[in-house]
Design an enzyme around this catalytic site. Structure first.
Site, mmCIF file in Angstrom:
data_model
loop_
_atom_site.group_PDB
_atom_site.id
_atom_site.type_symbol
_atom_site.label_atom_id
_atom_site.label_comp_id
_atom_site.label_asym_id
_atom_site.label_seq_id
_atom_site.Cartn_x
_atom_site.Cartn_y
_atom_site.Cartn_z
ATOM 1 N N LYS A 41 53.862 2.003 6.989
ATOM 2 C CA LYS A 41 54.393 3.260 7.504
ATOM 3 C C LYS A 41 55.534 3.013 8.503
ATOM 4 O O LYS A 41 56.406 3.857 8.678
ATOM 5 C CB LYS A 41 53.290 4.064 8.200
ATOM 6 C CG LYS A 41 52.058 4.360 7.356
ATOM 7 C CD LYS A 41 52.351 5.309 6.217
ATOM 8 C CE LYS A 41 51.106 5.928 5.601
ATOM 9 N NZ LYS A 41 50.225 5.001 4.880
HETATM 10 C C1 LIG Z 1 49.486 5.113 3.758
HETATM 11 C C2 LIG Z 1 48.956 3.857 3.194
HETATM 12 C C3 LIG Z 1 48.803 3.710 1.805
HETATM 13 C C4 LIG Z 1 49.097 4.816 0.832
HETATM 14 O O1 LIG Z 1 50.472 5.131 0.795
HETATM 15 P P1 LIG Z 1 50.943 6.513 0.137
HETATM 16 O O2 LIG Z 1 52.410 6.563 0.403
HETATM 17 O O3 LIG Z 1 50.197 7.581 0.863
HETATM 18 O O4 LIG Z 1 50.608 6.440 -1.286
HETATM 19 C C5 LIG Z 1 48.356 2.493 1.338
HETATM 20 N N1 LIG Z 1 48.049 1.486 2.182
HETATM 21 C C6 LIG Z 1 48.176 1.596 3.517
HETATM 22 C C7 LIG Z 1 47.794 0.451 4.382
HETATM 23 C C8 LIG Z 1 48.638 2.785 4.067
HETATM 24 O O5 LIG Z 1 48.777 2.882 5.400
#
Ligand SMILES: *Cc1c(COP(=O)(O)O)cnc(C)c1O
Length: 494
Positions: free
Chosen positions: A110
């Site tokens: 993120k």
């Molecule tokens: C948010 C997240 C995901 C999923 O990503 P999306 O964009 O919501 O599909 C997968 N792994 C981790 C560690 C995340 O923080």
């Protein structure tokens, strides 16, 4: 470049408007009106550049309200918070690579977008002559909340409120959020799951009374969730960058197709891969990897998307514990030939009946494959991968590896594959440690220390320091009190 709503193609937005608004008033998501192409000449330029330059270039193709120089300044500032290369592509064996997207300030992917979003958002507001303060409202399944808090902490003119499902995030994720520093940050647990949190936030956004009350105080709401275009566009860059690295590293030649395998929750990350493909990055397959909340696997197999009657399962990959994958709408819009009437109708069905159904043969979904991994399979994958490759996977990335293993063992496929690694194993130390050693340690800091000792990998500083930080946020609320809580947090309750 103009932007349009998935539920009404005649509604248009500029890039700055798309970023500030977050979501269209008709409930649709904001998407680019076309996809800019990366031709070989541009690709060569990108391949020769460093990561911030690559990101700025990709951003500039979409965000024409900004100069390339501005975007490069933002990208340099954002990615200076990373420990080294923001997107290293690690070779596991011939044809198998891991793109590590977790070298940022909160150890999850993120950060790739949320370190940049505050720059894009505040600059977009300036460009629109919008002098209001911004209230960033976030629903998190664990990682977005912390990354948004870090990204927006003490950013002038902003307040940030994060709702996380109490009991629905890992101990480490919670610790990261409740110890958050900053003068403009607010965190509350809600009694419910992620979908409850997300629904609550969506409702607050569209609540006219809330909007009016905040407006009277000079505050406007905005979203840092992956429905915001400002979140998605920085994510496209790392798919382009990973492809560049495979070419410059001599692993493939320009034009060779590759697979991306993406652990998926809200469908933002893999949607960015699809957008990169639409821009000309040669992709054979995009693999949608889910955990036991395998609603997407069902959809890609049957065309049925049903939340009704489906149990929400808590797993050790909590950031993928999601049943309503918001960004799927953006994909369905594209693969249905931009059928906005269809989007209105299926999302009405989803809201009213908890399901919709599509004829997959009418959608252009040939490049997608979907699969899921159970908790047991995820544990096996972490253990075996550590054993065979001497590489410790976090549970989310392990879901992707597990799904990839299953699909390739069935097909015998040998296209080079990039597994997208979304979190550091140190972010989920209790489960990872237990899986690798059999030892159950409840306290995440102790588990992280032990994991570091046995793997000889250094525990990232942002995790190592958590034990010494005081708890600053201990609010836990019922969903019904969310609006009141938001108003109180920003001093608009009187
Ligand atoms: C948010 C997240 C995901 C999923 O990503 P999306 O964009 O919501 O599909 C997968 N792994 C981790 C560690 C995340 O923080």
């Amino acid at each position: 470049m103009n932007y349009i709503s998935t539920r009404d193609r005649s509604r248009t937005f500029t890039a700055a408007e798309a970023i500030v608004k977050g979501i269209s008033d008709d409930g649709g998501l904001i998407v680019p009106s076309s996809f800019p192409l990366i031709d070989q000449k541009l690709f060569d330029e990108l391949a020769a550049a460093d990561y911030p330059e690559r990101a700025a270039k990709v951003l500039s193709l979409y965000l024409d309200d900004f100069t390339e120089e501005e975007l490069l300044d933002y990208a340099r500032a954002a990615y200076s918070r990373f420990d080294g290369d923001p997107c290293p592509v690690v070779k596991i064996e011939d044809g198998l690579y891991i793109a590590e997207l977790w070298h940022g300030p909160t150890c999850a992917f993120k950060d790739m977008a949320l370190t940049l979003l505050p720059y894009l958002l505040t600059a977009s507001k300036r460009k629109l002559g919008d002098m209001s303060r911004t209230l960033i409202l976030v629903a998190t399944s664990g990682d977005t909340g912390k990354a948004a808090l870090e990204g927006f902490r003490d950013v002038e003119g902003t307040e940030i409120v994060v709702f996380y499902p109490e009991g629905g995030v890992s101990a480490m994720q919670k610790l990261q959020m409740v110890t958050q520093r900053g003068g403009n940050v607010h965190v509350a647990g809600i009694r419910g799951n992620f979908d409850d949190a997300q629904r609550t936030v969506k409702k607050i956004f569209t609540d006219e009374e809330m909007t009016a009350r905040l407006k009277a105080r000079g505050i406007e709401m905005s979203s840092a969730n992956s429905i915001n275009w400002g979140r998605l566009v920085p994510q496209i860059a790392y798919y382009v960058s990973a492809y560049c690295d495979l070419v410059t590293g001599g692993e493939i030649e320009y034009g060779d197709k590759i697979d991306f395998v993406v652990p998926t929750g809200n469908f933002g990350n893999i949607l960015a891969a699809y957008y990169a493909m639409r821009m000309g990055i040669p992709v054979r397959k995009l693999v949608v990897a889910s955990n036991s909340n395998n609603i997407l696997t069902d959809f890609f197999t049957s065309g049925e998307y049903a939340t009704a009657g489906r149990e929400f399962v808590k797993t050790m990959s909590p950031s993928m514990d999601i049943l309503v994958s918001s960004n799927l709408e953006r994909l369905l819009f594209e693969v249905s030939g931009r059928d906005d009437a269809l989007m209105r109708s299926i999302y009405k069905d989803l809201a009213e009946k908890g399901r919709f159904s599509l004829d997959l043969s009418k959608l252009d979904l040939g490049m997608f494959e979907a699969g899921w991994a159970s908790e047991e399979e995820t544990r096996e994958t972490i253990f075996n991968f550590c054993d065979a490759e001497d590489y410790v996977l976090d549970p989310h990335t392990a879901v992707a590896v597990g799904v990839y293993d299953e699909l390739t063992s069935e097909s015998g496929e040998e296209t080079p594959a990039v597994i997208v690694s979304t979190a550091s194993p140190f972010k989920f130390p209790c489960d990872v440690l237990e899986t690798v050693t059999g030892e159950r340690v409840g306290d995440p800091e102790t588990a992280a220390r032990k994991l570091s000792a046995i793997t000889a990998d250094e525990c990232p500083e942002c995790i190592a320091e958590l034990g010494s930080l005081p708890v600053r946020h201990d609010t836990v609320i019922d969903v019904a009190d969310a609006e009141k809580t938001v108003l109180a947090f920003v001093g608009a309750d009187k």
